[in-house]
Design a protein around this motif. Structure first.
Motif, PDB file in Angstrom:
ATOM      1  N   TYR A 117       0.875  -1.198  -0.163  1.00  0.00           N
ATOM      2  CA  TYR A 117       0.145  -0.002  -0.118  1.00  0.00           C
ATOM      3  C   TYR A 117       0.897   1.141  -0.002  1.00  0.00           C
ATOM      4  O   TYR A 117       1.964   1.439   0.632  1.00  0.00           O
ATOM      5  N   LEU A 118       0.372   2.178  -0.853  1.00  0.00           N
ATOM      6  CA  LEU A 118       1.048   3.681  -0.583  1.00  0.00           C
ATOM      7  C   LEU A 118       0.100   4.423   0.348  1.00  0.00           C
ATOM      8  O   LEU A 118      -1.208   4.333   0.518  1.00  0.00           O
ATOM      9  N   ILE A 119       0.965   5.227   1.116  1.00  0.00           N
ATOM     10  CA  ILE A 119       0.232   5.910   1.996  1.00  0.00           C
ATOM     11  C   ILE A 119       0.069   7.521   1.624  1.00  0.00           C
ATOM     12  O   ILE A 119       1.146   8.176   1.289  1.00  0.00           O
ATOM     13  N   MET A 120      -1.209   7.780   1.414  1.00  0.00           N
ATOM     14  CA  MET A 120      -1.198   9.298   0.842  1.00  0.00           C
ATOM     15  C   MET A 120      -1.910  10.025   2.005  1.00  0.00           C
ATOM     16  O   MET A 120      -2.933   9.588   2.684  1.00  0.00           O
ATOM     17  N   PRO A 121      -1.464  11.347   2.130  1.00  0.00           N
ATOM     18  CA  PRO A 121      -2.118  12.374   2.932  1.00  0.00           C
ATOM     19  C   PRO A 121      -3.679  12.624   2.396  1.00  0.00           C
ATOM     20  O   PRO A 121      -3.537  12.905   1.263  1.00  0.00           O
ATOM     21  N   THR A 122      -4.407  12.993   3.256  1.00  0.00           N
ATOM     22  CA  THR A 122      -5.855  13.567   3.016  1.00  0.00           C
ATOM     23  C   THR A 122      -5.632  15.111   3.011  1.00  0.00           C
ATOM     24  O   THR A 122      -4.792  15.772   3.234  1.00  0.00           O
ATOM     25  N   ALA A 123      -6.637  15.848   2.492  1.00  0.00           N
ATOM     26  CA  ALA A 123      -6.641  17.156   2.683  1.00  0.00           C
ATOM     27  C   ALA A 123      -6.602  17.753   3.968  1.00  0.00           C
ATOM     28  O   ALA A 123      -5.941  18.873   4.041  1.00  0.00           O
TER      29      ALA A 123
END
Length: 189
Positions: A117-123
């Motif tokens: 999995y890639l960890i993506m920041p939210t807004a």
């Protein structure tokens, strides 16, 4: 050790921070015969305690550094995050779970490896990280009160050299957990 002592003393004695610590013996850094880990550990505990207490955004009370890493390295894999921070993979999973529960990160399937999995920041993460950046600067300013720009640069340079000296040495994973207490100190009750 004079620079480290000054940083610790500034954090401890700053009139900007909690009055709860009045009367508590000060932290001393007199020589290099004591374990560096004690000095750095106490300083880290105090730093993050002040940071959490004075945080302008109370969304999270731990893992601030991990959130900033995710924001800085958008789309980082959990494995890469573990490697960058020298934290074991199972701990990274728990940290990402926590940040996800706060609505700050999302796991996205890695198109190159469906098992990862890639960890993506939210807004929301960007706003929290921006507030944290200002908070870090405020605490750094308290810690480095009275330091010249050269002394600050020297301090960071020495920390980096210590880090580089320690990196190649094999070690066990060691987890330090600090518990926050709210309210009065035991002797004030």
């Amino acid at each position: 050790m004079v620079l480290l002592e000054s940083v610790a003393r500034n954090l401890y004695l700053s009139g900007q921070i909690s009055n709860k610590m009045r009367g508590v013996p000060k932290l001393e850094f007199k020589n290099d015969k004591e374990a560096l880990s004690i000095k750095l550990g106490i300083l880290a505990k105090k730093y993050f305690g002040i940071l959490t207490y004075h945080a302008s955004d109370k969304t999270i009370d731990k893992y601030q550094t991990m959130l900033r890493m995710v924001v800085k390295h958008q789309g980082v894999s959990q494995q890469d995050l573990a490697n960058m921070t020298d934290v074991d993979k199972s701990s990274i999973v728990r940290i990402v779970d926590y940040l996800e529960s706060k609505g700050l990160v999302e796991r996205k399937e890695n198109p190159d490896d469906r098992r990862a999995y890639l960890i993506m920041p939210t807004a929301k993460a960007y706003g929290v990280a921006e507030s944290m950046g200002r908070d870090y600067q405020m605490v750094n300013d308290w810690a480095f009160k009275g330091f010249s720009k050269t002394e600050r640069e020297l301090f960071y340079s020495m920390l980096e050299r210590i880090s580089q000296n320690m990196m190649p040495i094999p070690s066990d994973q060691y987890i330090v957990q600090y518990l926050k207490t709210l309210g009065k100190l035991d002797d004030e009750k």
